[in-house]
Scaffold this motif. Structure first.
Motif, PDB file in Angstrom:
ATOM      1  N   VAL A 163      53.737  16.634  29.635  1.00 42.50           N
ATOM      2  CA  VAL A 163      52.632  15.694  29.434  1.00 42.50           C
ATOM      3  C   VAL A 163      52.812  14.581  30.457  1.00 42.50           C
ATOM      4  O   VAL A 163      53.841  13.899  30.470  1.00 42.50           O
ATOM      5  N   ALA A 164      51.837  14.404  31.330  1.00 46.62           N
ATOM      6  CA  ALA A 164      51.945  13.386  32.371  1.00 46.62           C
ATOM      7  C   ALA A 164      51.851  11.994  31.757  1.00 46.62           C
ATOM      8  O   ALA A 164      51.315  11.808  30.658  1.00 46.62           O
ATOM      9  N   ALA A 165      52.377  11.024  32.471  1.00 49.04           N
ATOM     10  CA  ALA A 165      52.268   9.638  32.033  1.00 49.04           C
ATOM     11  C   ALA A 165      50.837   9.148  32.200  1.00 49.04           C
ATOM     12  O   ALA A 165      50.137   9.560  33.131  1.00 49.04           O
ATOM     13  N   PRO A 166      50.363   8.286  31.315  1.00 53.73           N
ATOM     14  CA  PRO A 166      49.000   7.759  31.452  1.00 53.73           C
ATOM     15  C   PRO A 166      48.831   6.983  32.754  1.00 53.73           C
ATOM     16  O   PRO A 166      49.760   6.324  33.224  1.00 53.73           O
ATOM     17  N   VAL A 167      47.666   7.085  33.350  1.00 52.95           N
ATOM     18  CA  VAL A 167      47.318   6.334  34.548  1.00 52.95           C
ATOM     19  C   VAL A 167      46.309   5.270  34.142  1.00 52.95           C
ATOM     20  O   VAL A 167      45.271   5.585  33.562  1.00 52.95           O
ATOM     21  N   LEU A 171      44.236   9.536  27.060  1.00 52.80           N
ATOM     22  CA  LEU A 171      43.492  10.716  26.642  1.00 52.80           C
ATOM     23  C   LEU A 171      43.681  11.875  27.618  1.00 52.80           C
ATOM     24  O   LEU A 171      43.953  13.009  27.214  1.00 52.80           O
ATOM     25  N   ARG A 172      43.568  11.595  28.930  1.00 51.74           N
ATOM     26  CA  ARG A 172      43.580  12.668  29.923  1.00 51.74           C
ATOM     27  C   ARG A 172      44.879  13.478  29.918  1.00 51.74           C
ATOM     28  O   ARG A 172      44.826  14.718  29.914  1.00 51.74           O
ATOM     29  N   PRO A 173      46.070  12.857  29.926  1.00 48.70           N
ATOM     30  CA  PRO A 173      47.279  13.690  29.941  1.00 48.70           C
ATOM     31  C   PRO A 173      47.452  14.534  28.687  1.00 48.70           C
ATOM     32  O   PRO A 173      47.948  15.663  28.759  1.00 48.70           O
ATOM     33  N   LEU A 174      47.055  14.011  27.533  1.00 44.29           N
ATOM     34  CA  LEU A 174      47.167  14.800  26.307  1.00 44.29           C
ATOM     35  C   LEU A 174      46.195  15.977  26.334  1.00 44.29           C
ATOM     36  O   LEU A 174      46.546  17.098  25.943  1.00 44.29           O
ATOM     37  N   VAL A 175      44.976  15.733  26.806  1.00 43.08           N
ATOM     38  CA  VAL A 175      43.990  16.809  26.900  1.00 43.08           C
ATOM     39  C   VAL A 175      44.459  17.880  27.878  1.00 43.08           C
ATOM     40  O   VAL A 175      44.328  19.087  27.615  1.00 43.08           O
ATOM     41  N   ALA A 176      45.017  17.458  29.023  1.00 42.97           N
ATOM     42  CA  ALA A 176      45.472  18.427  30.021  1.00 42.97           C
ATOM     43  C   ALA A 176      46.565  19.326  29.456  1.00 42.97           C
ATOM     44  O   ALA A 176      46.561  20.550  29.672  1.00 42.97           O
ATOM     45  N   ALA A 177      47.521  18.740  28.723  1.00 43.65           N
ATOM     46  CA  ALA A 177      48.601  19.543  28.151  1.00 43.65           C
ATOM     47  C   ALA A 177      48.079  20.506  27.097  1.00 43.65           C
ATOM     48  O   ALA A 177      48.469  21.687  27.052  1.00 43.65           O
ATOM     49  N   LEU A 178      47.191  20.021  26.230  1.00 42.31           N
ATOM     50  CA  LEU A 178      46.613  20.899  25.216  1.00 42.31           C
ATOM     51  C   LEU A 178      45.809  22.024  25.851  1.00 42.31           C
ATOM     52  O   LEU A 178      45.887  23.183  25.421  1.00 42.31           O
ATOM     53  N   HIS A 179      45.041  21.689  26.860  1.00 39.07           N
ATOM     54  CA  HIS A 179      44.225  22.706  27.538  1.00 39.07           C
ATOM     55  C   HIS A 179      45.099  23.788  28.145  1.00 39.07           C
ATOM     56  O   HIS A 179      44.795  24.987  28.043  1.00 39.07           O
ATOM     57  N   SER A 180      46.198  23.399  28.780  1.00 40.07           N
ATOM     58  CA  SER A 180      47.102  24.385  29.385  1.00 40.07           C
ATOM     59  C   SER A 180      47.724  25.280  28.319  1.00 40.07           C
ATOM     60  O   SER A 180      47.814  26.503  28.484  1.00 40.07           O
ATOM     61  N   GLY A 181      48.172  24.678  27.224  1.00 37.05           N
ATOM     62  CA  GLY A 181      48.796  25.466  26.168  1.00 37.05           C
ATOM     63  C   GLY A 181      47.831  26.429  25.514  1.00 37.05           C
ATOM     64  O   GLY A 181      48.168  27.593  25.248  1.00 37.05           O
ATOM     65  N   VAL A 183      56.525  27.914  23.035  1.00 33.90           N
ATOM     66  CA  VAL A 183      55.785  26.825  23.690  1.00 33.90           C
ATOM     67  C   VAL A 183      56.332  25.490  23.198  1.00 33.90           C
ATOM     68  O   VAL A 183      56.537  25.300  21.993  1.00 33.90           O
ATOM     69  N   GLU A 184      56.568  24.570  24.121  1.00 35.50           N
ATOM     70  CA  GLU A 184      56.988  23.224  23.761  1.00 35.50           C
ATOM     71  C   GLU A 184      56.363  22.231  24.731  1.00 35.50           C
ATOM     72  O   GLU A 184      55.976  22.593  25.855  1.00 35.50           O
ATOM     73  N   PHE A 185      56.249  20.998  24.296  1.00 37.81           N
ATOM     74  CA  PHE A 185      55.652  19.933  25.101  1.00 37.81           C
ATOM     75  C   PHE A 185      56.707  18.863  25.374  1.00 37.81           C
ATOM     76  O   PHE A 185      57.449  18.479  24.464  1.00 37.81           O
ATOM     77  N   LEU A 186      56.752  18.395  26.607  1.00 32.01           N
ATOM     78  CA  LEU A 186      57.705  17.352  27.004  1.00 32.01           C
ATOM     79  C   LEU A 186      56.939  16.082  27.330  1.00 32.01           C
ATOM     80  O   LEU A 186      56.152  16.048  28.283  1.00 32.01           O
ATOM     81  N   MET A 187      57.159  15.047  26.545  1.00 32.32           N
ATOM     82  CA  MET A 187      56.508  13.762  26.782  1.00 32.32           C
ATOM     83  C   MET A 187      57.172  13.056  27.960  1.00 32.32           C
ATOM     84  O   MET A 187      58.331  13.324  28.292  1.00 32.32           O
ATOM     85  N   PRO A 188      56.464  12.121  28.605  1.00 33.56           N
ATOM     86  CA  PRO A 188      57.058  11.440  29.771  1.00 33.56           C
ATOM     87  C   PRO A 188      58.112  10.414  29.409  1.00 33.56           C
ATOM     88  O   PRO A 188      58.965  10.090  30.230  1.00 33.56           O
ATOM     89  N   GLY A 189      58.083   9.859  28.204  1.00 40.85           N
ATOM     90  CA  GLY A 189      59.042   8.830  27.804  1.00 40.85           C
ATOM     91  C   GLY A 189      59.471   9.014  26.367  1.00 40.85           C
ATOM     92  O   GLY A 189      59.128  10.001  25.701  1.00 40.85           O
TER      93      GLY A 189
END
Length: 521
Positions: A144-148, A153-163, A186-192
């Motif tokens: 999961v990318a860090a928010p810009v 919203l965008r990084p969470l959506v991107a990770a969910l979409h990929s999964g 499947v697992e998700f890695l948060m940025p922090g």
């Protein structure tokens, strides 16, 4: 792709080992390929075959192994399995994860030649196979990318979409019971690891579980550690971002467009890249070792294993077993990737990118710059055309960048000749498209060197004094730009406004030649 997040440390036991090779390896090229020149061993070790991996892991891994190899992640996993068979405990003792985001591949420099649909099928193969053969290794770690700018919203959506795309591909290739087993990989890695990350991770976990049931039915027994948090205290995180609600996340997920984020990397701060030191010596040493490896292996075994890999890929059979056989036979990274590239559907060739018909009319300074460009184009016998060339190995997308879009909004046509072009390939493309301006997409030091070679090839071919403009997308040291600075107008893509870019094009059309030479500011 972005810089990898810090690894989560286990509470007990040794620290994890990250396998992140250099860019040529991650993109599927051996060190003696022309596109690898100057990049071998720069961002990580070159891993061309099982012998290279055995030299890196001279001792059996006692802790988790995290494979972060982009397009060649499945190949690195196959080599790791072939190597681990001789370790105490064999492959059953392997622990760790494979960073395996098939959609994110196409936003990074190591994008493969096969289509995104084929990449999803390959990732599904890897996920399913690893669950059956490697119970201690997760086959799909999604970062999961860090928010810009506070956009959580965008990084969470991107990770969910990929999964979700990965599990949809798995469902097409596996029975329901096997799909449910694969989902545990499947697992998700948060940025922090702060409170914001924990809140965002809890939301992601909640929605992920609900969506699996909605789309694939009940029966998913997902692990408790579905969402992981790294140790890095200085890592970017969700600390200043407002975590969205579940309904907002659902709505954003349903509206996500497949092309979203194609040029996002170009708008981020660039990393500093100093001129490489003696790349010829490094590449020459690697090339000699690679040639020796090819001479000493069993050529018949190599050809048989590659044929089996090709047939599996063409027939839609899981390719991980044949990939392990290839690793044992001595197949190289480039041979594995080339075989898959020839058997799988290829990525679509870049099509002309017309300006959006619904683009809002320019205003203010943009309107004035567009008017100047329109006046400059009136004397042309045909519509003005830009030819975008991207020499070198980096395959990140460019055609959707706001600067190029601004020109299209003013009536300029854009031709993209595609990524990974050698200088000699660009000359016939320039003859074919007859552009009014040649645009170089310069992403790293290698692309600068290849742009110099392209200019020389154009001169040798007797090409006229075509205006050339280079968009530099990294923090290049001035000495690196010195030679190119003499023949190509250079602009820092992060600091150039659309108005400046449009005025550059106007001047080039009017003068029929390049602008005064200067380094990008």
């Amino acid at each position: 792709m972005t810089k990898p997040s810090p690894l989560p440390r286990p509470k007990d036991g040794p620290a994890p080992i990250r396998l992140r090779p250099d860019l040529p390896t991650r993109a599927g090229f051996d060190s003696d390929h022309p596109l690898a020149c100057g990049l071998v061993g720069r961002e990580g070790p070159a891993i061309a075959h099982l012998g290279d991996l055995a030299a890196l892991l001279a001792r059996p891994a006692t802790g988790p192994v995290v494979i972060d190899a982009d397009a060649t992640g499945p190949w690195l996993l196959a080599m790791l399995v072939a190597l681990a068979e001789a370790w105490p405990g064999g492959t059953g003792a392997l622990r760790g994860a494979l960073c395996n985001d098939a959609l994110d591949l196409y936003r990074g420099p190591a994008a493969p030649s096969w289509s995104s649909e084929a990449a999803l099928d390959l990732a599904a193969d890897t996920l399913s196979w690893s669950r059956r053969a490697l119970p201690g290794l997760r086959g799909a770690r999604l970062r999961v990318a860090a928010p810009v700018e506070g956009d959580a919203l965008r990084p969470l959506v991107a990770a969910l979409h990929s999964g979700l795309a990965l599990l949809a591909a798995t469902a097409r290739r596996e029975r329901p019971q096997h799909l449910r087993a694969a989902a545990t990989g499947v697992e998700f890695l948060m940025p922090g690891n702060g409170p914001g990350d924990r809140a965002a991770g809890a939301l992601l976990s909640q929605l992920w579980r609900a969506l699996l049931v909605e789309r694939h039915g009940p029966g998913f027994a997902l692990p408790e550690d579905l969402v992981l948090y790294p140790d890095g205290r200085d890592a970017p995180s969700f600390v200043d971002a407002a975590v969205p609600g579940c309904d907002a996340l659902r709505a954003a997920l349903s509206q996500r467009e497949t092309a979203e984020g194609a040029a996002a990397w170009l708008s981020r701060p660039a990393a500093t890249m100093a001129p490489p030191s003696a790349p010829q010596e490094i590449d020459a040493g690697r090339n000699a070792a690679l040639a020796r490896w090819r001479r000493e292996r069993d050529g018949n075994a190599v050809q048989k294993s590659l044929l089996a890999l090709r047939e599996a890929a063409k027939r839609g059979i899981n390719v991980m077993g044949p990939s392990v056989a290839c690793a044992k036979a001595g197949v190289t990274t480039g041979e594995w990737a080339a075989t898959l590239g020839g058997a799988l559907p290829r990525a679509a060739a870049p099509a002309p990118a017309p300006a959006p018909v619904t683009a809002p009319p320019p205003r203010g300074e943009r309107m004035a710059a567009c008017a100047r460009l329109d006046a400059a184009m009136r004397g042309l016998s045909r519509p003005m055309t830009m030819l975008l060339v991207r020499p070198g190995l980096d395959a990140r997308p460019w055609s959707g960048h706001p600067l190029l879009r601004a020109a299209q909004d003013c009536g300029v046509s854009l031709c993209d000749c595609g990524a990974r072009r050698m200088p000699a390939e660009i000359v016939p493309l320039a003859y074919r498209d007859k552009p009014h301006v040649l645009i170089f997409g310069l992403s790293n030091a290698q692309s600068i060197r290849m742009a110099n070679s392209t200019v020389m090839e154009l001169q040798k071919a007797g090409f006229g004094p075509i205006p050339m403009l280079g968009l530099v997308a990294f923090d290049a040291a001035p000495p690196l730009l010195g030679e190119l600075h003499e023949s190509v107008t250079l602009r820092n893509i992060h600091e150039t406004t659309a108005e400046t870019f449009l005025d550059d094009l106007s001047h080039m059309v009017v003068s029929g030649n390049a602008l005064p030479r200067r380094h990008p500011t």
